[in-house]
Motif scaffolding. Structure first.
Motif, PDB file in Angstrom:
ATOM      1  N   LYS A 129      50.994  60.336   5.372  1.00  0.00           N
ATOM      2  CA  LYS A 129      50.215  60.383   3.960  1.00  0.00           C
ATOM      3  C   LYS A 129      49.325  59.490   4.243  1.00  0.00           C
ATOM      4  CE  LYS A 129      50.511  59.484  -0.972  1.00  0.00           C
ATOM      5  NZ  LYS A 129      49.146  59.228  -0.806  1.00  0.00           N
ATOM      6  N   GLN A 130      49.360  58.312   4.972  1.00  0.00           N
ATOM      7  CA  GLN A 130      48.373  57.419   5.178  1.00  0.00           C
ATOM      8  C   GLN A 130      47.139  58.097   5.810  1.00  0.00           C
ATOM      9  OE1 GLN A 130      50.822  54.058   6.683  1.00  0.00           O
ATOM     10  NE2 GLN A 130      50.634  52.898   4.958  1.00  0.00           N
ATOM     11  N   ASP A 141      45.252  60.638   3.814  1.00  0.00           N
ATOM     12  CA  ASP A 141      44.461  59.698   2.773  1.00  0.00           C
ATOM     13  C   ASP A 141      43.179  59.184   3.552  1.00  0.00           C
ATOM     14  OD1 ASP A 141      46.311  60.019   0.677  1.00  0.00           O
ATOM     15  OD2 ASP A 141      46.900  57.762   0.708  1.00  0.00           O
ATOM     16  N   LEU A 142      43.418  58.732   4.536  1.00  0.00           N
ATOM     17  CA  LEU A 142      42.246  58.204   5.521  1.00  0.00           C
ATOM     18  C   LEU A 142      41.182  59.424   5.797  1.00  0.00           C
ATOM     19  CD1 LEU A 142      43.908  55.542   7.917  1.00  0.00           C
ATOM     20  CD2 LEU A 142      42.080  55.078   6.496  1.00  0.00           C
ATOM     21  N   LEU A 201      55.507  58.412   5.656  1.00  0.00           N
ATOM     22  CA  LEU A 201      54.466  57.139   4.990  1.00  0.00           C
ATOM     23  C   LEU A 201      53.346  57.416   5.616  1.00  0.00           C
ATOM     24  CD1 LEU A 201      54.148  55.314   2.847  1.00  0.00           C
ATOM     25  CD2 LEU A 201      55.059  53.597   4.637  1.00  0.00           C
ATOM     26  N   MET A 202      53.433  57.282   7.095  1.00  0.00           N
ATOM     27  CA  MET A 202      52.480  57.241   7.823  1.00  0.00           C
ATOM     28  C   MET A 202      51.447  58.401   7.967  1.00  0.00           C
ATOM     29  SD  MET A 202      53.270  55.128  11.421  1.00  0.00           S
ATOM     30  CE  MET A 202      51.745  55.412  12.033  1.00  0.00           C
TER      31      MET A 202
END
Ligand code: IPD
Ligand code: CA
Length: 160
Positions: A14-15, A18-19, A11-12
């Motif tokens: 992906k975050q 994304d950033l 999840l991190m």
């Protein structure tokens, strides 16, 4: 327990990715607006943007208009910034008033926030406070500074 730890890492990841994408988009957008700010008459020096609207007025008038726009009257703090200001003066063939005055104490020039100036480019013989009435500072086409009566009208030049 192990599984949920792994999905948290994923999840991190992906975050972060994304950033990274958002940062790239922001950089592209920022780079575009820098070009907008510099066209046709603006000048970018480091983080500072100098821009005129072509308006002419007294010092108080110009000061207020720059503040209203979310900036302040231009105050070059080194030779590179002063050259950028000079280029705009040359382009319009009109002197500008700086965000520098000795209104508070005669002979002691300060920025509009009250700090003593760290850079100046006075023409030889200036500031002379002619007739005891010159508390503002104009920039000539040669880039040199002259103290001048604040009630004179000059070209607006704001910095953002
Ligand atoms: C003056 C001269 C002087 C300068 C003054 C100006 P003016 O112009 O250029 O050298 O120090 O600030 O007012 O008033 O004689 O046209
Ligand atoms: Ca003068």
């Amino acid at each position: 327990k192990g599984d949920s730890g792994l999905s948290e890492v994923n999840l991190m990841k992906k975050q972060v990715s994304d950033l990274e994408g958002q940062l790239r988009a922001l950089q592209a957008s920022f780079s575009k607006y820098q070009k907008v700010a510099a066209f046709p008459g603006g000048r970018i020096v480091g983080n500072k943007v100098f821009v005129t609207s072509g308006y002419e007025g007294t010092f108080d008038d110009l000061k207020q208009k720059c503040l209203q726009a979310g900036g302040q009257l231009a105050a070059p703090k080194n030779a590179v910034e002063n050259t950028a200001v000079q280029q705009i003066v040359v382009q319009h063939n009109k002197s500008v008033f700086l965000g520098v005055t000795d209104i508070q104490t005669e002979g002691k020039f300060r920025y509009l926030n009250g700090d003593a100036i760290v850079y100046s480019n006075w023409l030889q013989g200036e500031p002379n406070n002619e007739k005891g009435r010159e508390n503002c500072v104009e920039v000539y086409v040669n880039g040199k500074w002259n103290d001048r009566a604040c009630g004179e009208k000059r070209l607006i030049l704001c910095e953002f």
